[in-house]
Design a protein around this motif. Structure first.
Motif, PDB file in Angstrom:
ATOM      1  N   THR A   3    -108.282   3.183 -29.451  1.00 49.73           N
ATOM      2  CA  THR A   3    -108.548   2.038 -28.570  1.00 49.73           C
ATOM      3  C   THR A   3    -107.599   1.860 -27.669  1.00 49.73           C
ATOM      4  O   THR A   3    -106.308   2.166 -27.697  1.00 49.73           O
ATOM      5  CB  THR A   3    -108.754   0.800 -29.562  1.00 49.73           C
ATOM      6  N   GLY A   4    -107.911   0.725 -26.702  1.00 49.42           N
ATOM      7  CA  GLY A   4    -106.945   0.475 -25.786  1.00 49.42           C
ATOM      8  C   GLY A   4    -106.754   1.498 -24.451  1.00 49.42           C
ATOM      9  O   GLY A   4    -107.854   1.899 -24.294  1.00 49.42           O
TER      10      GLY A   4
ATOM     11  N   GLY B 227    -100.526   1.116 -31.656  1.00 45.96           N
ATOM     12  CA  GLY B 227    -101.285   1.066 -32.786  1.00 45.96           C
ATOM     13  C   GLY B 227    -101.559  -0.248 -33.430  1.00 45.96           C
ATOM     14  O   GLY B 227    -100.925  -1.244 -32.878  1.00 45.96           O
ATOM     15  N   THR B 228    -102.256  -0.203 -34.622  1.00 41.25           N
ATOM     16  CA  THR B 228    -102.723  -1.329 -35.257  1.00 41.25           C
ATOM     17  C   THR B 228    -101.428  -2.183 -35.799  1.00 41.25           C
ATOM     18  O   THR B 228    -101.254  -3.369 -35.948  1.00 41.25           O
ATOM     19  CB  THR B 228    -103.549  -1.239 -36.391  1.00 41.25           C
TER      20      THR B 228
ATOM     21  N   PRO C  66    -103.073   9.188 -29.403  1.00 39.16           N
ATOM     22  CA  PRO C  66    -104.393   8.824 -30.019  1.00 39.16           C
ATOM     23  C   PRO C  66    -104.780  10.413 -30.136  1.00 39.16           C
ATOM     24  O   PRO C  66    -104.335  11.417 -29.521  1.00 39.16           O
ATOM     25  CB  PRO C  66    -105.181   8.414 -28.723  1.00 39.16           C
ATOM     26  N   PRO C  67    -105.835  10.690 -30.929  1.00 36.99           N
ATOM     27  CA  PRO C  67    -106.394  11.943 -31.495  1.00 36.99           C
ATOM     28  C   PRO C  67    -107.169  12.276 -30.160  1.00 36.99           C
ATOM     29  O   PRO C  67    -107.640  11.918 -29.465  1.00 36.99           O
ATOM     30  CB  PRO C  67    -107.406  11.701 -32.323  1.00 36.99           C
ATOM     31  N   CYS C  68    -107.156  13.628 -29.999  1.00 35.93           N
ATOM     32  CA  CYS C  68    -107.675  14.531 -28.860  1.00 35.93           C
ATOM     33  C   CYS C  68    -108.604  15.825 -29.446  1.00 35.93           C
ATOM     34  O   CYS C  68    -108.433  16.168 -30.555  1.00 35.93           O
ATOM     35  CB  CYS C  68    -106.745  14.773 -27.856  1.00 35.93           C
ATOM     36  N   ALA C  69    -109.507  16.091 -28.631  1.00 38.78           N
ATOM     37  CA  ALA C  69    -110.153  17.706 -28.881  1.00 38.78           C
ATOM     38  C   ALA C  69    -110.798  18.181 -27.582  1.00 38.78           C
ATOM     39  O   ALA C  69    -110.971  17.445 -26.556  1.00 38.78           O
ATOM     40  CB  ALA C  69    -111.538  17.173 -29.828  1.00 38.78           C
ATOM     41  N   ILE C  70    -110.834  19.303 -27.530  1.00 37.99           N
ATOM     42  CA  ILE C  70    -111.235  20.430 -26.479  1.00 37.99           C
ATOM     43  C   ILE C  70    -112.600  20.929 -26.996  1.00 37.99           C
ATOM     44  O   ILE C  70    -112.260  21.721 -28.029  1.00 37.99           O
ATOM     45  CB  ILE C  70    -110.202  21.259 -26.086  1.00 37.99           C
TER      46      ILE C  70
END
Length: 150
Positions: free
Chosen positions: A63-64, A112-113, A120-124
């Protein structure tokens, strides 16, 4: 002394005229040889195979808002609201089929909270299959993958 200088000058002129002259289109084959040396014939060209196109999806969760550096065919840098997703077609040709093309997504940290900054988490994903992912957290190098031909 004068005779020696004159003789040397004549010899140099003769060498320059005969040694440095080029083909001026008079039908000689030196121009043809130069062209064939610049362009290898088809028997010498490597056979890489036909081009391949892949669908690449880059994702950043959270988020953010974050600055995101990414590459999928071309390199970009975006300001984005999370979650973020980018899909692109990447075509591999020639040597790229063997050497590959670098894919990456690198998000900057977000608050963060707990008030601390976290990545932040990422993916390809390539053609719908996840090829790299990173859970994020305090230390993150993003996600990267070298896409090669099949």
């Amino acid at each position: 002394m004068r005779r020696t200088v004159s003789a040397a000058a004549l010899v140099m002129i003769g060498v320059l005229v005969s040694g440095c002259g080029g083909d001026s289109g008079s039908g000689g084959d030196s121009g043809a040889k130069a062209q064939s040396a610049d362009k290898p014939d088809s028997a010498e060209k490597p056979k890489w195979g036909p081009p391949e196109t892949h669908e690449v999806t880059l994702k950043v969760q959270g988020t953010g808002s974050s600055q995101i550096g990414w590459a999928a065919g071309s390199s970009e840098f975006d300001s984005a609201t999370l979650p973020w997703k980018k899909t692109a077609k990447v075509t591999l040709e020639g040597a790229e089929l063997k050497k590959g093309v670098q894919l990456y997504v690198t998000p900057q940290a977000v608050k963060g909270t707990s008030g601390t900054f976290v990545f932040p988490p990422c993916a390809i994903e390539v053609d719908g299959k996840t090829v790299d992912k990173n859970a994020g957290g305090k230390s993150s190098h993003g996600c990267k993958y070298t896409l090669k031909g099949s």
